[in-house]
Design a protein around this motif. Structure first.
Motif, short mmCIF file in Angstrom:
data_model
loop_
_atom_site.label_atom_id
_atom_site.label_comp_id
_atom_site.label_asym_id
_atom_site.label_seq_id
_atom_site.Cartn_x
_atom_site.Cartn_y
_atom_site.Cartn_z
N ARG A 366 0.77 -1.22 0.03
CA ARG A 366 0.09 -0.10 0.19
C ARG A 366 0.75 1.19 -0.01
N SER A 367 2.08 1.13 0.87
CA SER A 367 3.07 2.56 0.77
C SER A 367 3.70 2.58 -0.77
N LEU A 368 3.90 1.49 -1.08
CA LEU A 368 4.48 1.39 -2.61
C LEU A 368 3.56 2.21 -3.58
N VAL A 369 2.29 1.72 -3.41
CA VAL A 369 1.17 2.41 -4.37
C VAL A 369 1.15 3.91 -4.11
N MET A 370 1.27 4.38 -2.84
CA MET A 370 1.22 5.61 -2.77
C MET A 370 2.57 6.48 -3.01
N THR A 371 3.74 5.88 -2.97
CA THR A 371 4.66 6.52 -3.36
C THR A 371 4.98 6.65 -4.60
N LEU A 372 4.33 5.53 -5.41
CA LEU A 372 4.37 5.49 -6.92
C LEU A 372 3.59 6.45 -7.48
N VAL A 373 2.24 6.73 -6.80
CA VAL A 373 1.54 7.79 -7.36
C VAL A 373 2.20 9.12 -7.30
N MET A 374 2.62 9.26 -6.04
CA MET A 374 3.24 10.70 -5.78
C MET A 374 4.57 10.83 -6.79
N LEU A 375 5.34 9.92 -6.94
CA LEU A 375 6.45 10.08 -8.04
C LEU A 375 6.00 10.19 -9.24
N GLY A 376 4.87 9.55 -9.51
CA GLY A 376 3.91 9.68 -11.02
C GLY A 376 3.86 11.12 -11.33
N ALA A 377 3.43 11.81 -10.21
CA ALA A 377 2.78 13.18 -10.41
C ALA A 377 3.92 13.98 -10.65
N ILE A 378 5.20 13.66 -10.41
CA ILE A 378 6.43 14.73 -10.98
C ILE A 378 6.35 14.54 -12.42
N LEU A 379 6.22 13.23 -12.89
CA LEU A 379 6.24 12.84 -14.25
C LEU A 379 5.25 13.71 -15.04
N VAL A 380 4.22 14.02 -14.57
CA VAL A 380 3.04 14.82 -15.20
C VAL A 380 3.05 16.35 -14.95
N ASP A 381 3.95 16.63 -14.09
CA ASP A 381 4.14 17.94 -13.59
C ASP A 381 2.68 18.33 -12.63
N ARG A 382 2.44 17.64 -11.86
CA ARG A 382 1.53 17.85 -10.94
C ARG A 382 1.95 17.92 -9.24
N PRO A 383 1.40 18.45 -8.25
CA PRO A 383 1.79 18.27 -7.11
C PRO A 383 1.98 17.09 -6.70
N ALA A 384 2.98 16.70 -5.97
CA ALA A 384 3.53 15.18 -5.40
C ALA A 384 2.50 14.94 -4.38
N LEU A 385 2.27 15.80 -3.47
CA LEU A 385 1.52 15.42 -2.09
C LEU A 385 0.30 16.36 -2.37
N SER A 386 -0.81 15.39 -2.64
CA SER A 386 -2.32 16.04 -2.48
C SER A 386 -3.18 15.04 -2.30
N LEU A 387 -4.57 15.49 -2.00
CA LEU A 387 -5.51 14.45 -1.71
C LEU A 387 -5.94 13.65 -2.94
N ARG A 388 -6.08 14.35 -3.99
CA ARG A 388 -6.23 13.76 -5.13
C ARG A 388 -5.19 12.32 -5.29
N ASN A 389 -4.00 12.55 -5.03
CA ASN A 389 -3.27 11.44 -5.24
C ASN A 389 -3.20 10.48 -4.25
N LEU A 390 -3.67 10.85 -3.10
CA LEU A 390 -3.91 10.05 -1.86
C LEU A 390 -5.16 9.09 -2.17
N ALA A 391 -6.16 9.72 -2.83
CA ALA A 391 -7.35 9.26 -3.25
C ALA A 391 -7.06 8.03 -4.10
N LEU A 392 -6.25 8.53 -5.20
CA LEU A 392 -5.95 7.42 -6.27
C LEU A 392 -5.32 6.40 -5.65
N ALA A 393 -4.16 6.47 -4.83
CA ALA A 393 -3.49 5.41 -4.28
C ALA A 393 -4.39 4.78 -3.31
N ALA A 394 -5.31 5.05 -2.74
CA ALA A 394 -6.23 4.29 -1.86
C ALA A 394 -7.21 3.54 -2.66
N LEU A 395 -7.85 4.17 -4.10
CA LEU A 395 -8.37 3.23 -5.00
C LEU A 395 -7.83 2.07 -5.48
#
Length: 777
Positions: A366-395
């Motif tokens: 679960r932590s890996l998914v959360m970390t990958l989502v936040m690192l992936g946000a860097i690839l698409v020029d999005r803020p890494a730490l956001s509730l949207r990323n957290l929700a995506l990791a939870a889904l």
């Protein structure tokens, strides 16, 4: 007179109207509340803050299936309903509120379907009774422990048991595992039991966790295990998993032995500093002894030894920083290529490898998914730490493993991160960075920001995770803030960078000095933890509260964290009600073991009196649930109980007497005198006790609690008769006994298993709590 009457009537009507308008009538407030709700939802939609609620809806559907659904559903029903609601949301997309509500409802059904699919996909036989038989199979995983090892065996043959009843995997303990390695094909005599059910109603259900791990029995190997040539080659997936586990064991031993003689009790050349250092890298915690575990828990930093969010973030951060710094040294790359994104990709690869090497545990995944989502946000020029990323990791996590929603790891991980994201602006170091200041002032400001940020981060994470930790473990560490503030800098600045450096140096055999240096920092962490453990009331045990209070506090946390509008203040009401319920729990007066071999009754002094010899893990769960801080070895636990070879008798509140029957010769006297009869035997027909909890009743209901009130006893059980749960095998039916004649006797359930575990059987693993450890912030 008529005019006067009319005037009087007019005056009276005005007074009534003005008075009516002055009263806070709920009916008159509804339009205003509706308008505020619509405005709040519109503000949330404008800020794109409705997406996190889809993860909440998905989780609600999964929770509905895992806790309420009785039997397998027709998958077309939840999937079809979800698709229909999603289609309606698209059709009504021009509306303001309706599409959001319809889409959320559709995700409830999608979550329900995901949990049903996951449950069916891992279905495997579970033994229904104690089995003693020759075991043939492959060692899939091996974890060294203080004494011996614990094995997960992929079963090929189990005595003469047919394949339809044979479990796919079993978990067994073995005292002599020196010659065994992951991947070996072994033959040994094994004593296997069904995975244990909750020790009390609402307690930790190991059988559910074992089911989703594919484990159909637990037990131990009797005698020696012989390594033989397999009848056929092991599957490729098993060979890969066994090879990885062997590499983990070898590195665990290497790290632990590199720290021999550092201080602390050394056993076999291994100190506890070395054992903890190894656990931080490989996830193998078997070498950590119980005293060290208790010390880390008392300091509130036990999450450090469970590879999860903290380790993933730190490992990814170290690799990201190193990769970006090295790439920046090459001018051609730094000027022509996006080195930040390249470093993010390298960090994603590294952290995925770290997760695989650490055992791919549920919390780590679960932590890996959360970390990958936040690192992936860097690839698409999005803020890494956001509730949207957290929700995506939870889904993603819930879609893969919806059962994790019921465990403290998922709840605490996502609760802590959600709280930190919501409070990010308050703990941002930039608030303490004065503009135009000199280097000394900036340095002091940075130091102040670091200290305050660390304390604030720890405080926010502890507040956000407190309801879940208290619900699952019934303990609170008042000095956890101090423990985390003092040890996390060591972990962040020394331990984890050393872990990354050691892993990189390991292929070159240059890693031993790195592990030694890492052990020094771990030793400092243990010394700080031991100092905090010495504080008075470093660990406070609280009575267990019900799921209703936890649900209200969870709703409060979601409402306070997710919205950006004034809707967040709606979370105050459920939060206060949940706290009130948690602060005044209703404690049972009698706990009964699921096998009827032991019980605990509230004595005259208000504390529990133990009858019989319950398994150590079960007794520990009873004491914690009652808010009793006594050790399970406390000799005072049996004071007040009178025992002989036939059984035990004790007296509780209001003159209630409880008899624990060990021998059938005691039934005649105890059935006539006792209010409650508890026994692992089958009570005779006509037993006159008000409540008879015998083998038949407990086989159908599981562990049971009673609360004695003036109106009568309130009975709670861990399961309902006939309840269809795939992780709870149906009892093996024996010939039906004659129906009981006493009308006051509790109606017994289905027949008991043909062979029940004896009183010394390991009804629950002594390390059962390790199955789900406190997640880290």
């Amino acid at each position: 007179m008529a005019g006067a009457g009319a005037g009087a009537g007019g005056v009276g009507t005005g007074i009534v109207t003005r008075g009516w308008r002055a009263l806070p009538a709920p009916a008159l407030l509804l339009p205003a509340l509706g308008a505020r709700l619509s405005a709040g939802l519109a503000a949330e939609a404008a800020q794109r803050r409705l997406f996190p609620w889809l993860a909440v809806a998905f989780g609600a559907g999964a929770l509905l299936f895992l806790t309420v659904a009785d039997g397998p559903p027709v998958l077309a029903a939840p999937l079809g309903t979800g698709l229909a609601l999603a289609g309606a949301a698209v059709a009504l997309r021009a509306r303001a509120v309706a599409p959001a509500l319809l889409l959320a409802a559709s995700f409830v059904f999608f979550g329900f379907a995901a949990a049903a699919i996951r449950t069916a996909s891992v279905a495997a036989p579970v033994v229904a009774r104690t089995v003693i038989a020759p075991l043939h199979g492959f060692v899939e995983a091996l974890e060294e422990r203080e004494e011996g090892a614990r094995l997960v065996v992929r079963v090929v043959r189990l005595g003469e048991m047919p394949a339809a009843e044979r479990p796919a995997r079993v978990r067994v303990s073995y005292r002599r595992a020196d010659g065994l390695r992951p991947g070996d094909y072994i033959e040994a005599k094994a004593r296997l039991l069904p995975p244990p059910e909750p020790a009390r109603p609402g307690g930790y259900d190991f059988s559910r966790d074992a089911y989703f791990r594919g484990i159909g029995a637990v037990g131990s190997l009797l005698g020696s295990a012989t390594v033989k040539a397999p009848p056929e080659p092991a599957p490729l997936a098993l060979r890969l998993a066994a090879g990885l586990d062997e590499a983990r064991n070898a590195l665990t031993r290497r790290i632990a032995e590199s720290n021999g003689g550092q201080g602390g009790s050394a056993q076999g050349g291994i100190t506890q500093a070395g054992a903890v250092a190894a656990a931080l890298v490989t996830g193998k915690r078997g070498l950590i002894d119980q005293d060290t575990n208790d010390t880390l828990r008392a300091a509130g930093i036990y999450h450090v030894v469970s590879i999860s969010g903290l380790h993933m973030v730190l490992a990814a951060g170290v690799v990201f920083w190193l990769a970006r710094a090295l790439l920046a040294l090459v001018p051609g790359l730094a000027l022509a290529w996006p080195i930040k994104k390249m470093a993010a990709v390298l960090a994603m690869v590294a952290v995925t490898g770290y997760c695989a090497f650490s055992g791919w545990d549920l919390a780590a995944e679960r932590s890996l998914v959360m970390t990958l989502v936040m690192l992936g946000a860097i690839l698409v020029d999005r803020p890494a730490l956001s509730l949207r990323n957290l929700a995506l990791a939870a889904l993603i996590s819930l879609a893969r493993e919806p059962e994790g929603l019921l465990g403290p790891s998922f709840q605490m991980s996502f609760g802590a991160v959600a709280g930190l994201v919501a409070c990010a602006r308050l703990i941002d170091g930039r608030l303490w960075n004065p503009e135009g200041a000199g280097p000394v002032t900036r340095g002091l400001a940075w130091l102040l920001a670091t200290v305050i940020g660390t304390l604030a981060t720890t405080l926010v994470a502890q507040i956000a995770t407190a309801p879940f930790a208290t619900y699952h473990f019934q303990t609170v560490q008042p000095f956890g803030l101090v423990g985390n503030a003092l040890t996390l800098p060591l972990v962040s600045l020394v331990v984890m960078p050393a872990a990354v450096l050691g892993i990189l140096a390991h292929p070159f055999a240059l890693d031993r000095p790195v592990w030694w240096a890492m052990g020094l920092a771990v030793r400092g962490m243990l010394d700080i933890s031991a100092w905090i453990e010495s504080f008075d009331r470093a660990t406070v045990v609280l009575p267990a509260f019900g799921p209703g209070a936890l649900g209200l506090m969870t709703v409060a946390l979601l409402l306070l964290v997710l919205p950006v509008s004034g809707l967040r203040w709606l979370g105050l009401a459920p939060g206060l009600v949940g706290l009130a319920l948690a602060a005044s729990p209703v404690r049972p007066d009698l706990y009964v073991d699921r096998e009827g071999g032991a019980a605990a009754l509230r004595g005259s002094d208000g504390r529990l009196v133990v009858l019989g010899k319950p398994p150590a893990f079960v007794l520990e769960q009873w004491l914690k649930a009652d808010g009793d801080g006594r050790s399970r070895d406390d000799p005072g636990l049996t004071a007040g109980a009178r025992c002989d070879r036939l059984g035990c008798v004790a007296h509780g509140p209001g003159g209630v007497s409880v008899a624990l029957v060990r021998d059938k010769r005691a039934f005649a006297e105890d059935c006539a005198r006792a209010t409650v009869v508890v026994t692992r035997l089958e009570a005779p027909p006509g037993c006159a006790a008000a409540h008879v909890l015998d083998r038949r009743f407990l086989a159908a209901h599981g562990s049971t609690t009673l609360r004695f009130t003036p109106e009568g006893a309130v009975v709670e059980t861990a399961k309902r008769p006939g309840e269809a749960r795939p992780w709870r095998p149906a009892p093996v039916k024996a010939p039906a006994p004659p129906a009981p004649a006493a009308p006051s006797q509790i109606t017994p359930g289905p027949a008991a298993p043909a062979e029940a575990p004896g009183p010394t059987a390991p009804a629950a693993p002594p390390d059962g709590e390790d199955a789900e450890v406190q997640a880290d912030p």
